[in-house]
Design a protein around this motif. Structure first.
Motif, PDB file in Angstrom:
ATOM      1  N   SER A  91       0.776  -1.304  -0.034  1.00  0.00           N
ATOM      2  CA  SER A  91       0.090  -0.012  -0.072  1.00  0.00           C
ATOM      3  C   SER A  91       0.768   1.170  -0.027  1.00  0.00           C
ATOM      4  CB  SER A  91      -0.857  -0.089   1.420  1.00  0.00           C
ATOM      5  OG  SER A  91      -0.067  -0.033   2.290  1.00  0.00           O
ATOM      6  N   ALA A  92       0.193   2.245  -0.393  1.00  0.00           N
ATOM      7  CA  ALA A  92       0.951   3.522  -0.535  1.00  0.00           C
ATOM      8  C   ALA A  92       1.052   4.296   1.151  1.00  0.00           C
ATOM      9  CB  ALA A  92       0.480   4.766  -1.508  1.00  0.00           C
ATOM     10  N   ALA A  93       2.189   5.166   1.103  1.00  0.00           N
ATOM     11  CA  ALA A  93       2.342   5.739   2.267  1.00  0.00           C
ATOM     12  C   ALA A  93       0.761   6.600   2.345  1.00  0.00           C
ATOM     13  CB  ALA A  93       3.262   6.582   2.391  1.00  0.00           C
ATOM     14  N   PRO A  94       0.375   6.687   3.747  1.00  0.00           N
ATOM     15  CA  PRO A  94      -0.919   7.446   3.965  1.00  0.00           C
ATOM     16  C   PRO A  94      -0.675   9.068   3.806  1.00  0.00           C
ATOM     17  CG  PRO A  94       0.238   6.740   6.129  1.00  0.00           C
ATOM     18  CD  PRO A  94       0.897   6.178   4.932  1.00  0.00           C
ATOM     19  N   ARG A  95      -1.482   9.550   3.334  1.00  0.00           N
ATOM     20  CA  ARG A  95      -1.628  11.110   2.921  1.00  0.00           C
ATOM     21  C   ARG A  95      -1.621  11.630   4.632  1.00  0.00           C
ATOM     22  NH1 ARG A  95       0.378  14.169  -0.491  1.00  0.00           N
ATOM     23  NH2 ARG A  95      -1.156  15.923  -0.696  1.00  0.00           N
ATOM     24  N   LEU A  96      -0.864  12.577   4.734  1.00  0.00           N
ATOM     25  CA  LEU A  96      -0.769  13.129   5.930  1.00  0.00           C
ATOM     26  C   LEU A  96      -1.866  14.480   6.122  1.00  0.00           C
ATOM     27  CD1 LEU A  96       2.897  13.147   6.237  1.00  0.00           C
ATOM     28  CD2 LEU A  96       1.251  11.420   7.304  1.00  0.00           C
ATOM     29  N   ASP A  97      -2.141  14.703   7.051  1.00  0.00           N
ATOM     30  CA  ASP A  97      -3.196  15.973   7.351  1.00  0.00           C
ATOM     31  C   ASP A  97      -2.785  17.098   6.588  1.00  0.00           C
ATOM     32  OD1 ASP A  97      -4.189  18.293   8.792  1.00  0.00           O
ATOM     33  OD2 ASP A  97      -5.208  16.774  10.115  1.00  0.00           O
ATOM     34  N   SER A  98      -3.428  17.862   6.047  1.00  0.00           N
ATOM     35  CA  SER A  98      -2.880  18.881   5.260  1.00  0.00           C
ATOM     36  C   SER A  98      -2.667  19.986   6.282  1.00  0.00           C
ATOM     37  CB  SER A  98      -4.177  19.545   4.559  1.00  0.00           C
ATOM     38  OG  SER A  98      -5.223  19.759   5.141  1.00  0.00           O
ATOM     39  N   ASP A  99      -2.731  19.983   7.540  1.00  0.00           N
ATOM     40  CA  ASP A  99      -2.340  20.991   8.232  1.00  0.00           C
ATOM     41  C   ASP A  99      -0.741  20.941   8.675  1.00  0.00           C
ATOM     42  OD1 ASP A  99      -4.741  22.477   8.323  1.00  0.00           O
ATOM     43  OD2 ASP A  99      -5.392  21.391  10.476  1.00  0.00           O
ATOM     44  N   TRP A 100      -0.284  19.759   8.532  1.00  0.00           N
ATOM     45  CA  TRP A 100       1.223  19.229   8.799  1.00  0.00           C
ATOM     46  C   TRP A 100       1.860  19.770   7.429  1.00  0.00           C
ATOM     47  CZ3 TRP A 100       2.657  14.881  12.340  1.00  0.00           C
ATOM     48  CH2 TRP A 100       1.489  14.735  13.388  1.00  0.00           C
ATOM     49  N   PRO A 101       3.171  19.849   7.599  1.00  0.00           N
ATOM     50  CA  PRO A 101       4.249  19.831   6.685  1.00  0.00           C
ATOM     51  C   PRO A 101       4.386  18.471   6.195  1.00  0.00           C
ATOM     52  CG  PRO A 101       5.490  20.364   8.753  1.00  0.00           C
ATOM     53  CD  PRO A 101       4.175  20.081   8.995  1.00  0.00           C
ATOM     54  N   ALA A 102       3.525  18.138   5.416  1.00  0.00           N
ATOM     55  CA  ALA A 102       3.392  16.658   4.937  1.00  0.00           C
ATOM     56  C   ALA A 102       4.911  15.978   4.516  1.00  0.00           C
ATOM     57  CB  ALA A 102       2.408  16.532   4.073  1.00  0.00           C
ATOM     58  N   PRO A 103       5.271  17.014   3.443  1.00  0.00           N
ATOM     59  CA  PRO A 103       6.861  16.104   2.825  1.00  0.00           C
ATOM     60  C   PRO A 103       7.871  16.008   3.761  1.00  0.00           C
ATOM     61  CG  PRO A 103       6.340  18.389   2.159  1.00  0.00           C
ATOM     62  CD  PRO A 103       5.106  18.311   2.641  1.00  0.00           C
ATOM     63  N   TYR A 104       7.852  16.993   4.846  1.00  0.00           N
ATOM     64  CA  TYR A 104       9.001  16.873   5.870  1.00  0.00           C
ATOM     65  C   TYR A 104       8.645  15.666   6.766  1.00  0.00           C
ATOM     66  CZ  TYR A 104      10.315  21.426   3.809  1.00  0.00           C
ATOM     67  OH  TYR A 104      10.774  22.175   2.716  1.00  0.00           O
ATOM     68  N   VAL A 105       7.346  15.615   7.225  1.00  0.00           N
ATOM     69  CA  VAL A 105       6.946  14.497   8.183  1.00  0.00           C
ATOM     70  C   VAL A 105       7.170  13.366   7.432  1.00  0.00           C
ATOM     71  CG1 VAL A 105       4.998  13.637   9.384  1.00  0.00           C
ATOM     72  CG2 VAL A 105       5.366  16.189   9.223  1.00  0.00           C
ATOM     73  N   ALA A 106       6.883  13.315   6.136  1.00  0.00           N
ATOM     74  CA  ALA A 106       6.810  11.713   5.387  1.00  0.00           C
ATOM     75  C   ALA A 106       8.567  11.682   5.182  1.00  0.00           C
ATOM     76  CB  ALA A 106       6.472  11.895   3.796  1.00  0.00           C
ATOM     77  N   GLU A 107       9.302  12.467   5.108  1.00  0.00           N
ATOM     78  CA  GLU A 107      10.684  12.318   5.033  1.00  0.00           C
ATOM     79  C   GLU A 107      11.281  11.549   6.447  1.00  0.00           C
ATOM     80  OE1 GLU A 107      14.956  14.628   4.478  1.00  0.00           O
ATOM     81  OE2 GLU A 107      13.246  15.787   4.836  1.00  0.00           O
ATOM     82  N   GLU A 108      10.891  12.424   7.404  1.00  0.00           N
ATOM     83  CA  GLU A 108      11.296  11.895   8.622  1.00  0.00           C
ATOM     84  C   GLU A 108      10.501  10.484   9.122  1.00  0.00           C
ATOM     85  OE1 GLU A 108      13.374  13.142  10.670  1.00  0.00           O
ATOM     86  OE2 GLU A 108      14.012  14.688   9.104  1.00  0.00           O
TER      87      GLU A 108
END
Length: 70
Positions: A2-19
């Motif tokens: 499965s794909a990585a979940p979409r993060l809440d739009s209020d979060w800095p999603a790409p940086y959170v996904a990187e971490e």
């Protein structure tokens, strides 16, 4: 897989996904890590500031996601 979940739009999603990718990589789960790095790469590759100021970091994210920069 499965794909990585979409993060809440209020979060800095790409940086959170990187971490999250880094955490999964450190834990030895390369498959999950690559999904998070792919999420981060998809957005960060579109950010002109990030592309200009962090080319090595972006290339590493691309490599860990299974994508090739360019």
């Amino acid at each position: 897989a499965s794909a990585a979940p979409r993060l809440d739009s209020d979060w800095p999603a790409p940086y959170v996904a990187e971490e999250l990718g880094e955490l999964h990589l450190a834990a030895g789960d390369r498959e999950a890590a690559s999904r998070y790095f792919a999420t981060a790469y998809a957005e960060l590759a579109q950010d002109a500031w990030f592309v200009d100021t962090e080319p090595e970091r972006l290339a590493r994210i691309a490599e860990l996601s299974g994508r090739h920069p360019g």
